[in-house]
Design an enzyme around this catalytic site. Structure first.
Site, PDB file in Angstrom:
ATOM      1  CB  ALA A 265      -0.927  -0.006   1.223  1.00  0.00           C
ATOM      2  CG  ASP A 311      30.112  27.513 -29.649  1.00  0.00           C
ATOM      3  OD1 ASP A 311      30.886  28.474 -29.496  1.00  0.00           O
ATOM      4  OD2 ASP A 311      30.350  26.561 -30.409  1.00  0.00           O
ATOM      5  CG  ASN A 677       0.605   5.226  -2.016  1.00  0.00           C
ATOM      6  OD1 ASN A 677      -0.065   4.725  -2.904  1.00  0.00           O
ATOM      7  ND2 ASN A 677       1.917   5.315  -2.084  1.00  0.00           N
ATOM      8  CD  GLU A 680      -3.437   2.382  -2.877  1.00  0.00           C
ATOM      9  OE1 GLU A 680      -3.797   2.437  -4.065  1.00  0.00           O
ATOM     10  OE2 GLU A 680      -2.245   2.350  -2.515  1.00  0.00           O
ATOM     11  CB  THR A 710      -8.510   3.083 -11.249  1.00  0.00           C
ATOM     12  OG1 THR A 710      -7.898   3.016  -9.955  1.00  0.00           O
ATOM     13  CG2 THR A 710      -9.447   1.901 -11.426  1.00  0.00           C
ATOM     14  CG  ASP A 711      -4.726   5.795  -8.666  1.00  0.00           C
ATOM     15  OD1 ASP A 711      -5.903   6.161  -8.851  1.00  0.00           O
ATOM     16  OD2 ASP A 711      -4.184   5.739  -7.562  1.00  0.00           O
TER      17      ASP A 711
END
Length: 894
Positions: A265, A311, A677, A680, A710-711
């Protein structure tokens, strides 16, 4: 004349000079010294590079998780993690693989066949068969096959720009050394081989380039930092909750499964492919603006650039020498024309005299450039092309003006030529009975007779020198042209001192390599963006400074450094260089490399431009090497990270803008990933704190479906966000990708909001089915529907989060909901994938969830406005804090 002993080995007695070697002696030396080819640099095999992409710290973390999942009896999870590792590694290998062929491209600079004197005759041999003391015969246009000591040179000039950066061909005389890889522009020459293979100057630069190891890019350092942070967090929290699970009485197997879930996760599996794809999008956009990216990380590195070493020729200028002003005693002409065609606007007086002057200048030249469609054919001196164009323009448009009236129907051949000499600074030719001279004003004017007695002589010379100074102050390279009618019949021989005396000054030609029109605006944009710019060139200091003034590059007070006068103390030189608008001229490859290293030592992210072999080491050392696509050598392009297809400095600034946009986009989807996260991780935390009495809302496979399924598309769409209007109105980003502001937004705001609604939806389904906390678990169909509600909530909350992450300060409705069309399509695809995950029976069963109940769906839908509202309030508070931190006087100015 006796050259020095060759670098490739000792000479055998007296050097053979132009007689050459015998075939037997050449064969013996070939065995002794080896073939005339550059040493091959060792390269890392492709399999080792791919292995490196599969075994870095982030990948090892995932490999461990896969093995542990398999041992714990979760083969599906183990396979899924392996797929993630392989996709990350293979994709990164394909996208990031850099062609390390600089040495092979250097070999291609040497000609395949060369003329040598052997056995008292001229024969053709392969370049690799050259040996020390071979006598090489060269004519105009030939590439020099090895380092040679010239024993004969007639009208000889050599283009060494690929080694020295000097844009003009240099005259060579007997005794001079010419280097392998350069080419003869004019005249003819013979030379004795003084060094072959690894003993040549070309080999020295190749070795220097090979020894230079490019530093890691800012993005690479930041990603390593993120990986370390996330890995440490994942391992630490995983071990912590494994211990907690054992303490609350959970079996070791369940505790282990829980720890694996926590680590999975917390690890953003989709981060690296998202970063790579975002860089690829940025690279594609740069290519549309004539900037070809050879190393994807260069996309972001450009955005972090704080110092550009550019240059001069071809980057700031058009690399087209133009004759723009002609002065004769009869008047002054201004010549305005594009390219090298005959069309031009000519204004002023003395056109006839100017025509005569241009014709004389052509006659004095070693060779005329052949013009075709505005360019000179073959490799030649652009100054000759400018003189040829001047003659055509002064002749006027229309039909061929016919033969020169002074010469009649046929132009007589040059009977004698006095080649350019760096000590004389002029060249001349005899045509018929007339001597034509062209060269530096300080060399030609003293030889001229101005008439009118001593006073007239002084006044005439002073007038000419005053005009020279005036032209030079405008950044023009000035040529003086003179003539003299020689006594005697056509073809009579004259000594140099006798011929080049009592000349009549025909006038002056002012030559200019015009700056690109857009350079001044681009330099202003660079400074507004907080980027310092320096000119680092092999050209003469005067020419470099003049172009720097004309483009607005040079700073105040002016600082012009020359390579041979650079301070030996690194600290002193670094302090001199670390300022905007400094000009460094006449630099060697080693000095250019030193400049890059010293600026990096001062904390700068350095972009270095170049086009020649001499630029290879510095391009390799710089944080981002920028090579010229039109005029550059293959060596420079292979050593560079970015190739300018139009050789234009303004393209660098456009690429910087895209690089900064890419950096901002990485922060956008990093915020998006990390927010997910938090949502999750929350179910595992609640499950552990409840001692396993509160059911686990999400499984590990559901988390992988969220991260990789999905993400991914919305994150990629965020990576394609266009640059904002103020991208170049502020200094480069010097903060970490994961800084305090991002962490608060993720872990203090957006993440908790998503987690709250996720767990509320999950609990609502369970409670709606009659379950109470602490009671026995409800039936599996209820648990699957509740898990589906939690899964749906995270997906819908992330949908809103995707729009919120488009800006750190502006709400999505002010940006426009449809201004990023890729994001709209990505969100629609996300909804489609959600439907597949929920309603495709076998897949839903594998993930362990089912479609949510109406109550769970209602809570999931409510997460969309909740996330947007929380983000809006955060941005309002952030704006007020920023306004309060700005002094009132500055607010008034804003």
């Amino acid at each position: 004349m006796t050259p020095e002993a060759p670098a490739g080995g000792p000479t055998a007695g007296a050097l053979p000079g132009v007689e050459g070697l015998s075939s037997a002696e050449a064969a013996r030396r070939l065995t002794q010294f080896g073939a005339n080819r550059l040493p091959e640099a060792g390269t890392v095999p492709g399999w080792r590079k791919l292995l490196g992409e599969l075994t870095h710290f982030f990948a090892i973390l995932l490999w461990c998780a896969s093995v542990l999942a398999y041992l714990a009896g979760m083969p599906q999870l183990a396979i899924a993690i392996v797929v993630v590792i392989l996709v990350n590694g293979i994709f990164a290998y394909i996208q990031q693989e850099r062609a390390q062929h600089a040495a092979s491209k250097l070999r291609e600079l040497l000609p395949a066949m060369v003329s040598v004197r052997r056995d008292n005759r001229v024969i053709k041999v392969h370049t690799t068969e050259l040996v020390p003391d071979d006598a090489v015969v060269l004519v105009a246009g030939d590439r020099v096959p090895a380092d040679l000591r010239l024993v004969m040179a007639a009208g000889c000039s050599v283009d060494e720009s690929m080694l020295t950066g000097e844009s003009e061909a240099l005259a060579k005389v007997p005794g001079d050394t010419v280097f392998g890889g350069t080419f003869l522009v004019n005249g003819q020459a013979e030379g004795v081989v003084a060094g072959t293979g690894g003993k040549t100057r070309l080999a020295e630069i190749a070795a220097l380039t090979g020894k230079v190891e490019a530093p890691p890019s800012p993005l690479a350092r930041e990603l390593q930092r993120i990986v370390r942070i996330t890995a440490t967090m994942a391992l630490g929290i995983g071990v912590l909750f494994f211990v907690l699970s054992l303490l609350v009485g959970i079996s070791w197997r369940d505790a282990f499964l829980f720890a694996i879930g926590v680590m999975v996760a917390l690890v953003p599996e989709g981060l690296l492919p998202t970063v790579t794809l975002s860089l690829a999008v940025g690279a594609q956009r740069m290519a549309q603006r004539n900037a070809l990216v050879r190393n994807l990380e260069a996309v972001e590195t450009l955005g972090s650039t704080t110092f550009i070493c550019t240059d001069k020729t071809g980057t700031l200028t058009q690399n087209r020498m133009n004759a723009v002003e002609v002065w004769t005693p009869a008047g002054v002409l201004s010549v305005i024309g594009a390219g090298y065609g005959p069309e031009a606007e000519v204004t002023g007086t003395g056109t006839g005299e100017a025509q005569h002057l241009s014709t004389a200048a052509l006659a004095a030249s070693v060779g005329r450039a052949v013009l075709h469609e505005g360019k000179w054919i073959a490799e030649g001196d652009p100054m000759e092309a400018a003189i040829a164009a001047l003659a055509a323009r002064l002749a006027g448009p229309g039909p061929d003006p016919g033969p020169d009236p002074r010469w009649g129907a046929e132009e007589p051949a040059v009977s004698h030529r006095f080649a350019f000499d760096p000590r004389r600074l002029r060249e001349s030719a005899i045509v018929g009975t007339t001597l034509y001279v062209k060269g530096a004003p300080e060399s030609v004017i003293p030889l001229c007779v101005h008439g009118g007695g001593d006073a007239g002589e002084a006044a005439g010379a002073a007038r000419a020198r005053e005009k020279v100074d005036q032209m030079a102050s405008h950044g023009l390279r000035v040529l003086a042209v003179a003539e003299r009618t020689l006594p005697g019949p056509p073809g009579a021989s004259f000594k140099l001192e006798e011929a080049e005396s009592e000349l009549t000054l025909l006038g002056l030609i002012g030559l200019h390599d015009p700056p690109r029109a857009e350079v001044r605006v681009a330099l202003e944009a660079a400074r507004e963006a907080g980027i310092k710019v320096a000119m680092v060139t092999g050209d003469h200091a005067f020419t470099a400074a003049a172009i720097a003034r004309e483009t607005g590059l040079i700073g105040t007070p002016e600082l012009v450094l020359e390579g041979h006068n650079l301070p030996e103390d690194d600290a002193v030189l670094a302090a001199l260089l670390d300022r905007d608008g400094v000009v460094v001229s006449r630099v060697t490859p080693e000095q250019k490399l030193r400049v890059a290293r010293l600026l990096q030592g001062r904390g700068h992210v350095v972009a270095m431009t170049g086009d020649g072999v001499n630029d290879g080491p510095a391009l390799q050392q710089a944080d981002i090497g920028v090579a010229m696509g039109l005029s550059g050598t293959d060596v420079a392009r292979e050593a560079a990270d970015l190739v300018l297809l139009d050789d234009d400095f303004a393209t660098i600034i456009a690429a910087v803008e895209q690089g900064r946009a890419t950096y901002a986009n990485i922060r956008r989807f990093l915020t998006y990933h990390l927010t997910d996260n938090v949502a999750e991780l929350t179910p595992f935390v609640i499950w552990a704190l409840s001692g396993g009495r509160f059911p686990l809302a999400l499984s590990v496979l559901q988390i992988l479906a969220l991260d990789i399924g999905t993400d991914l598309l919305p994150a990629l769409a965020l990576g394609s966000e266009a640059p904002s209007k103020g991208t170049l109105k502020r200094p480069p980003e010097r903060r970490h990708l994961m800084d305090r502001a991002l962490m608060f937004r993720v872990f203090g705001l957006l993440g908790p909001v998503e987690a709250l609604f996720e767990m509320t939806a999950y609990t609502a389904v369970l409670v709606g089915a009659g379950w109470t906390p602490g009671a026995e678990l409800p039936p599996s169909d209820v648990l699957m529907a509740a898990s589906g509600a939690a899964f749906t909530t995270v997906v819908l909350a992330q949908l809103a989060n995707a729009f919120a992450c488009r800006s750190a300060s502006v709400p999505p409705w002010r940006l426009g909901w449809f201004t990023n069309r890729l994001l709209v399509w990505a969100v629609l695809a996300e909804l489609g994938l959600l439907a597949v995950f929920l309603f495709l029976g076998p897949l839903a069963a594998l993930l362990g969830h089912a479609p949510p109940s109406p109550g769970g769906l209602a809570v999931a839908l409510a997460a969309i406005p909740a996330v947007l509202l929380a983000d809006w309030l955060y941005k309002i508070a952030r704006h007020r804090r920023a306004a309060a931190a700005v002094p009132a006087t500055k607010v008034q100015r804003l």
